[in-house]
Design a protein around this motif. Structure first.
Motif, PDB file in Angstrom:
ATOM      1  N   SER A 198      -0.643   0.997  -9.413  1.00  0.00           N
ATOM      2  CA  SER A 198       0.741   1.330  -9.739  1.00  0.00           C
ATOM      3  C   SER A 198       1.082   1.035 -11.190  1.00  0.00           C
ATOM      4  O   SER A 198       0.563   0.088 -11.794  1.00  0.00           O
ATOM      5  CB  SER A 198       1.707   0.531  -8.850  1.00  0.00           C
ATOM      6  N   ALA A 224       2.015   6.021  -8.909  1.00  0.00           N
ATOM      7  CA  ALA A 224       0.917   5.327  -8.229  1.00  0.00           C
ATOM      8  C   ALA A 224      -0.065   6.318  -7.618  1.00  0.00           C
ATOM      9  O   ALA A 224       0.280   7.447  -7.280  1.00  0.00           O
ATOM     10  CB  ALA A 224       1.461   4.409  -7.135  1.00  0.00           C
ATOM     11  N   LEU A 239       0.817  -1.211   0.000  1.00  0.00           N
ATOM     12  CA  LEU A 239       0.000   0.000   0.000  1.00  0.00           C
ATOM     13  C   LEU A 239       0.853   1.264   0.000  1.00  0.00           C
ATOM     14  O   LEU A 239       0.495   2.260  -0.621  1.00  0.00           O
ATOM     15  CB  LEU A 239      -0.919  -0.010   1.226  1.00  0.00           C
ATOM     16  N   THR A 240       1.997   1.240   0.670  1.00  0.00           N
ATOM     17  CA  THR A 240       2.870   2.418   0.740  1.00  0.00           C
ATOM     18  C   THR A 240       4.131   2.277  -0.098  1.00  0.00           C
ATOM     19  O   THR A 240       4.807   3.269  -0.363  1.00  0.00           O
ATOM     20  CB  THR A 240       3.288   2.691   2.195  1.00  0.00           C
ATOM     21  N   ASP A 253       5.713  12.418  -2.813  1.00  0.00           N
ATOM     22  CA  ASP A 253       4.508  11.823  -2.250  1.00  0.00           C
ATOM     23  C   ASP A 253       3.590  12.946  -1.773  1.00  0.00           C
ATOM     24  O   ASP A 253       4.035  13.877  -1.096  1.00  0.00           O
ATOM     25  CB  ASP A 253       4.863  10.904  -1.077  1.00  0.00           C
ATOM     26  N   GLY A 259       4.571  -0.087  -3.148  1.00  0.00           N
ATOM     27  CA  GLY A 259       4.501  -0.408  -4.569  1.00  0.00           C
ATOM     28  C   GLY A 259       5.322  -1.647  -4.872  1.00  0.00           C
ATOM     29  O   GLY A 259       5.264  -2.641  -4.158  1.00  0.00           O
ATOM     30  N   TYR A 309      -3.188   6.083  -4.474  1.00  0.00           N
ATOM     31  CA  TYR A 309      -3.622   5.186  -3.413  1.00  0.00           C
ATOM     32  C   TYR A 309      -4.718   5.835  -2.582  1.00  0.00           C
ATOM     33  O   TYR A 309      -4.891   7.061  -2.560  1.00  0.00           O
ATOM     34  CB  TYR A 309      -2.443   4.786  -2.520  1.00  0.00           C
ATOM     35  N   ARG A 346      -3.848   0.447  -3.902  1.00  0.00           N
ATOM     36  CA  ARG A 346      -2.841   1.235  -4.611  1.00  0.00           C
ATOM     37  C   ARG A 346      -2.833   0.771  -6.068  1.00  0.00           C
ATOM     38  O   ARG A 346      -2.781  -0.426  -6.344  1.00  0.00           O
ATOM     39  CB  ARG A 346      -1.469   1.021  -3.976  1.00  0.00           C
ATOM     40  N   SER A 392       1.912   9.129  -5.584  1.00  0.00           N
ATOM     41  CA  SER A 392       3.361   9.175  -5.410  1.00  0.00           C
ATOM     42  C   SER A 392       4.053   8.828  -6.709  1.00  0.00           C
ATOM     43  O   SER A 392       3.474   8.174  -7.592  1.00  0.00           O
ATOM     44  CB  SER A 392       3.807   8.199  -4.309  1.00  0.00           C
ATOM     45  N   THR A 433      -6.903   5.011   1.334  1.00  0.00           N
ATOM     46  CA  THR A 433      -7.127   4.203   2.534  1.00  0.00           C
ATOM     47  C   THR A 433      -8.233   4.846   3.347  1.00  0.00           C
ATOM     48  O   THR A 433      -8.278   6.071   3.482  1.00  0.00           O
ATOM     49  CB  THR A 433      -5.864   4.134   3.413  1.00  0.00           C
ATOM     50  N   TYR A 488      -0.544  13.642  -0.231  1.00  0.00           N
ATOM     51  CA  TYR A 488      -1.812  13.030   0.180  1.00  0.00           C
ATOM     52  C   TYR A 488      -2.611  14.019   1.012  1.00  0.00           C
ATOM     53  O   TYR A 488      -2.082  14.972   1.584  1.00  0.00           O
ATOM     54  CB  TYR A 488      -1.584  11.738   0.965  1.00  0.00           C
TER      55      TYR A 488
END
Length: 813
Positions: A542, A520, A245-246, A447, A248, A522, A540, A468, A524, A449
């Motif tokens: 990617s 990517a 998830l973080t 990155d 890739g 993502y 995610r 990211s 959550t 978010y």
């Protein structure tokens, strides 16, 4: 204006620091923008802002952190917010001032008045910062999900190596810290490199939550797997199990996230000098604080100078580390920071380690053996730029943008011995054509978010949306001396001074390069299904591309490209957490990760990515007002789509020599338990045990065999520090233990084995004053002889460090 008058602490005894300031009405409302920081500092700032006197028992607040306090509040409300989760009550004395006491269930004595419960609606983020906490645990981690969760609320196995634990261990490099971490196996490699694995698979590396972008290949590891100096970092977060998830692209072992130190709003400084075995000398300086009145602009400057030799003859290194960072509040809700770090190291390093006899038996060379020349050289230079932007909104949402750019250059030259060695004559080969090598790599990551709460169906939930991108480009050029030489020599008569550096010109022999890109998006979310039940789901998407090129320049020209890529690969995540009570949770989770491959099928198309799926379930509990965290986890990782030779395809197979089918599968499973934090006043503890088995489930040649033979079945890690009571309270004693079962590697038909072993370390520290201490560390107390890295009978076998000691003097100002 209000001033803060601390009364000096007697050596770790109870003392009182009183905050004195001009009187102000208790119900006056003031604006607060306090970062997560030690509780005593937070309360002092609240008192200074409000003009109210708060008496603080220093022993009560020692080791406790306050969360972020942001908004407009009375003194009472702000202090209550700072005390959240501390296990302390705020009470008013008969004189009308404030003081603290441990939370009690009994009726309050008549001489004091307990304040009513205050519901604070300010943004009260958990503090993950460990600096100044004195603890072996932390309040929050984000490495697994990007959500701001406590360890108990995170449905995967996560360990945190705090600032205090790093200091107690006398650790200065990431390698030293990771070796003592629960569930992690370290395999030492050439030229100060190492391979980290968990649960039988490779572990990726992140910096402030940004993947370093380096592909997990041997070529990439040789360039980038240098030993980061810990003087830059506040803590090391370690996630075990798939980090798709973080992260890739990568293997399902987990991720090691190094989190940098940040500027502080209050001035602080520290310095240390140390001396150790093998002529090891080190100096550190760390200064942080506000640069303008009010602290809207803050800065931090960190420096370390290291000059050390090794237990191996000739090996030495001089290292300089510099780190500077500025942080500014453009508005009360907007913060930006910009940082720069430089790590330079130069010296003679071990290249190829030691060989074995051809039959796999140990030659029994002294641990000081160095099969190289005394002119061997490794010269490394790493420069990293950091930038961050955080925007906070009134609805408790925030936006964060982080960028990192890293440039590494390296030059190596020398000679090295190469086996296997014949038991009949003890001859070992050598070659002066093993250098020079010129490396360079550029790795960039970005990155961004947004995260915050939302309401749905009458309940509060949390959401993270992000994107990211990472890019890395690496090059290696290999040169040979025009008058190089090769030959053999008796390994017991190897003399580093007998090899003279060739003086002829250099010929360019070969060039290698590797470029990888990953983009990517993502998401959550943490859904509150009911008060005790939380569901975390995420995904995610990617896109990944990797190109590896190799070319011969002289005397023969040759070349080839290897490409691997994936388009729109989806990586799902799901976790369920059920609170049995406010301190205990059951959890189950699924996480996977993909690894792009370059093997082709009979249709000449690249095979689908290898997929590693992590299944985990367990129980987590917090003790003593969250000062101690404990967990028990059952885990299984299945990795499928591994390439197996297609025996039905012709040879050669189209443009490839061989073709493959994606039907290979391996499994790793076991259980793990960990305890970290303070089980009693003055005692910090970190302990973990892992039981792990690995097996080939589907493989043409190895089905049923052990998959990861260097992963011990039993792995025990223990670290402890205890401040003595009473008249001995100036003393701290402790130590650590690393114990594990058998490891082995197979080199052809020969097995190289490291039997079960244990390494014990000791700690003894004395606090000279409130600000100055001296610490003695004795490592490998019983001088255990063991292999820290095994590879083949030819080379790449490395001893672990023998018994050694260090003495450090620290002061804070």
């Amino acid at each position: 204006m209000p001033v803060f008058h601390p009364v000096p602490l007697r050596a770790l005894a109870a003392a009182v620091a009183t905050v004195c300031m001009f009187s102000a009405h208790a119900q006056s409302v003031h604006s607060y923008d306090l970062p997560a920081q030690p509780l005593g500092s937070s309360l002092a700032r609240i008192a200074g802002t409000s003009g109210q006197q708060i008496s603080i028992d220093a022993e009560l607040v020692r080791g406790l952190n306050a969360p972020v306090v942001r908004g407009s509040y009375t003194t009472e409300q702000a202090a209550q917010a700072a005390l959240t989760g501390s296990g302390l009550d705020l009470v008013k004395t008969a004189g009308g001032h404030w003081t603290l006491r441990k939370a009690v269930a009994a009726t309050t004595p008549a001489s004091t008045t307990t304040l009513p419960t205050v519901t604070v609606t300010a943004q009260a983020e958990r503090s993950a910062t460990t600096e100044g906490s004195g603890s072996y645990t932390t309040d929050a981690v984000t490495t697994a999900t990007k959500l701001d969760l406590s360890l108990r609320e995170t449905p995967q196995s996560v360990s945190v190596i705090t600032q205090q634990q790093m200091e107690d261990q006398g650790a200065t490099t990431i390698d030293q810290v990771v070796r003592g971490a629960t569930g992690i196996t370290v395999q030492t490699g050439q030229a100060d490199t190492a391979i980290y694995t968990a649960r039988g698979f490779g572990v990726a590396q992140q910096y402030d939550g940004i993947p370093d972008g380096t592909p997990a290949t041997d070529f990439g590891a040789r360039i980038t797997s240098q030993q980061d100096d810990l003087v830059l970092y506040d803590r090391v977060e370690i996630l075990r199990g798939a980090a798709g998830l973080t992260q890739g692209n990568g293997q399902p072992g987990g991720a090691i996230n190094l989190v940098r130190k940040k500027p502080t709003r209050e001035f602080q400084g520290s310095a240390s000098v140390s001396v150790g075995s093998w002529d090891a000398y080190r100096t550190e300086v760390d200064i942080s604080g506000p640069l303008v009145e009010g602290g809207r602009l803050r800065g931090r400057l960190v420096a370390a100078f290291d000059d050390s030799h090794s237990f191996q003859n000739v090996v030495n290194e001089k290292k300089t580390v510099l780190y500077g960072v500025l942080e500014a509040d453009l508005t009360p809700d907007t913060t930006v920071s910009l940082g720069l770090s430089s790590q330079k190291a130069k010296g003679a390093q071990e290249w190829w380690g030691l060989p074995f006899y051809a039959d796999g038996s140990d030659i029994g060379m002294p641990r000081s053996t160095y099969l190289g020349a005394n002119w061997n050289l490794s010269d490394r230079d790493r420069t990293t730029i950091y930038a961050d932007l955080e925007q906070r909104f009134a609805n408790a949402w925030k936006f964060r943008l982080s960028a990192r750019s890293n440039r590494t250059d390296m030059y190596k030259e020398g000679t090295a011995g190469s086996g296997p060695v014949s038991a009949a004559d003890d001859l070992v080969g050598f070659g002066l054509s093993s250098g020079p090598f010129v490396y360079d790599t550029q790795a960039d990551g970005l990155d961004l978010y947004a995260s915050g709460p939302f309401r749905l169906l009458g309940r509060n939930h949390e959401l993270v949306l992000g994107a990211s991108t990472q890019r890395s480009e690496m090059h290696m050029d290999n040169y040979v001396f025009a008058n190089d030489a090769n030959g053999t020599v008796n390994i017991h008569a190897w003399d580093p001074a007998s090899f003279v550096r060739p003086q002829g010109g250099l010929a360019h022999r070969s060039r290698f390069s590797e470029t990888s890109r990953q983009h990517a998006g993502y998401a959550t979310t943490r859904l509150s299904l009911s008060d005790p039940l939380k569901l975390i789901i995420g995904a995610r998407l990617s896109r990944y591309e990797n190109v590896y090129r190799a070319a011969g320049v002289a005397p023969a020209t040759w070349g080839y490209d290897i490409r691997s890529s994936t388009d729109n690969t989806l990586t799902p995540y799901a976790g369920l957490v059920y609170d049995l009570n406010p301190n205990t949770s059951l959890y189950a989770s699924y996480a996977d990760i993909f690894e792009a491959q370059n093997a082709k099928g009979a249709d000449q198309k690249v095979l689908d990515p290898i997929v590693g799926a992590n299944f985990e379930a367990g129980i987590k509990r917090e003790f003593f007002n969250k000062r101690l965290n404990a967990s028990l986890a059952l885990f299984r990782i299945d990795q499928k789509n591994r390439p197996l030779l297609d025996t039905n395809a012709p040879l050669p197979c189209g443009t490839a020599f061989s073709c493959y089918v994606p039907s290979g599968k391996v499994r790793s499973q076991g259980f793990e338990t960990e305890v970290a934090g303070s089980p009693a006043p003055g005692w910090q503890l970190s302990a973990g045990y892992t039981y792990n088995t690995t097996k080939y489930l589907n493989d043409t040649a190895a089905e049923g065999n052990v998959f990861s033979s260097f992963t011990p079945r039993h792995l025990l890690r223990l670290s402890s520090a205890h401040r003595l009571p009473g008249t001995l309270q100036a003393w701290t004693v402790g130590g650590s233990l690393r114990a594990q079962s058998q490891q082995y590697v197979e080199s052809g038909s020969v097995r190289l084995e490291q039997k079960a072993y244990a390494v014990a370390d000791l700690l003894l520290a004395y606090r000279i004053s409130d600000t100055t201490s001296v610490q003695f560390n004795l490592k490998n107390v019983f001088d255990q002889r063991y292999w820290a890295g095994l590879s083949s009978t030819r080379y790449q076998n490395f001893y672990g460090e023998p018994r050694n000691a260090s003495l450090v003097l620290r002061t804070k100002f």
